[in-house]
Design a protein around this motif. Structure first.
Motif, PDB file in Angstrom:
ATOM      1  N   ARG A   1      29.866  54.823  61.796  1.00 13.67           N
ATOM      2  CA  ARG A   1      30.647  56.170  62.428  1.00 13.67           C
ATOM      3  C   ARG A   1      32.144  55.817  62.436  1.00 13.67           C
ATOM      4  N   GLY A   2      32.736  57.192  62.077  1.00 16.71           N
ATOM      5  CA  GLY A   2      34.190  57.139  62.096  1.00 16.71           C
ATOM      6  C   GLY A   2      34.897  58.037  63.080  1.00 16.71           C
ATOM      7  N   ARG A   3      36.221  58.234  63.092  1.00 11.77           N
ATOM      8  CA  ARG A   3      36.717  59.252  64.198  1.00 11.77           C
ATOM      9  C   ARG A   3      37.297  60.138  63.449  1.00 11.77           C
ATOM     10  N   HIS A   4      36.997  61.645  63.825  1.00  5.45           N
ATOM     11  CA  HIS A   4      37.884  62.647  62.967  1.00  5.45           C
ATOM     12  C   HIS A   4      38.837  63.354  64.222  1.00  5.45           C
ATOM     13  N   PRO A   5      39.834  63.489  63.775  1.00  2.00           N
ATOM     14  CA  PRO A   5      41.101  63.909  64.582  1.00  2.00           C
ATOM     15  C   PRO A   5      40.854  65.058  65.462  1.00  2.00           C
ATOM     16  N   ALA A   6      40.013  66.019  65.280  1.00  2.00           N
ATOM     17  CA  ALA A   6      39.460  67.207  66.080  1.00  2.00           C
ATOM     18  C   ALA A   6      38.115  66.914  66.617  1.00  2.00           C
TER      19      ALA A   6
END
Lengths: 181, 181
Positions: free
Chosen positions: A121-126
């Motif tokens: 898992r990663g993190r998308h800004p929106a």
């Protein structure tokens, strides 16, 4: 939500040749024709795909593998191609896209992703938390979105020329469906 | 309503190679995947384009030139390809489409159309009076409609795989826009 990585790679590998067949050696006035204010021409679409190859897909995939959710992706600049494409010909952009895509697919294969990697898992800004699998699926679906858009941009000059057939021609009814068209 | 015949010929000449780049050697299960009941797969789309090359564009253009409004076009069979495509591979269809298209463009050029020919009128069974110019413009816009559809058919398996990115991907929001999709 899993997806078929082999299919994704196959689509990604096909896009440069498909764009080439559609666009190479188009007269400039057709390649730069858009659908009106704040819309993209064929030239803009290829520039946008190049910008994605440089800044989006593989860089984000590597961030997921290296940092997981602890680091947020750089926001993607939807107009990032404008400066980069300036002064180039459509043929130069097509060559550049094909070269970058080929290199990125080599990088992707070299990552040798296993099922458990795809679930990382990663993190998308929106959008918040996303998986590597979703990111790679989006890469392919994004190509297809712009092929969808491109067929519409190319059909745009036919809106009146087809006369009463217009109602039978779905592409002439399409007004786009999202920010990414 | 006039149109740019040179543009039309250029688009018509590009479609076979674009479809080839997108579709040749796709696994059968992908080529035959559609969007649900009464929708078309990539295989069906190429078959439909072949059927048009055989029965629609050039035959109708010749009818306009020969008979004008006095004879009504044969209705086009939107499922006419089903029997014709049976037992063939996608690669055979792609070859057949490329061959027919190339022959039809040779025929079109041989007609040596002048502006006054483009204004000649024929009779469509549902749309009534149409011009040769509109017919030829529709030929190109019809290619683009099916490219538009094809990008959507190919994206269909990604609807869930892309996770939250779905909202950014126009092709996944598209539900088609007409009978011809």
């Amino acid at each position: 939500m899993g997806h078929d990585l082999q299919r994704t790679v196959s689509i990604l590998a096909r896009t440069p040749a498909a764009l080439d067949a559609l666009l190479r050696d188009l007269p400039d006035e057709w390649a730069s024709r858009n659908e009106g204010e704040n819309t993209w021409s064929a030239f803009d679409v290829v520039g946008h795909l190049i910008h994605g190859e440089r800044t989006d897909w593989i860089p984000r995939a590597k961030m997921v593998l290296q940092f997981g959710e602890t680091r947020t992706f750089e926001p993607f600049d939807r107009w990032g191609q404008v400066r980069e494409s300036q002064g180039k010909s459509l043929e130069q952009l097509l060559d550049e896209f094909a070269r970058l895509r080929s290199g990125n697919l080599t990088e992707l294969r070299a990552l040798n992703l296993r099922q458990e990697d795809l679930e990382r898992r990663g993190r998308h800004p929106a959008l918040g938390v996303v998986t590597l699998s979703e990111l790679l699926a989006t890469w392919a679906a994004h190509d297809l979105t712009h092929l969808h858009q491109l067929s519409r941009v190319m059909a745009h000059p036919y809106r009146e020329a087809v006369g009463p057939w217009s109602r039978y021609l779905g592409v002439l009814q399409c007004a786009g469906h999202s920010a990414a068209s």
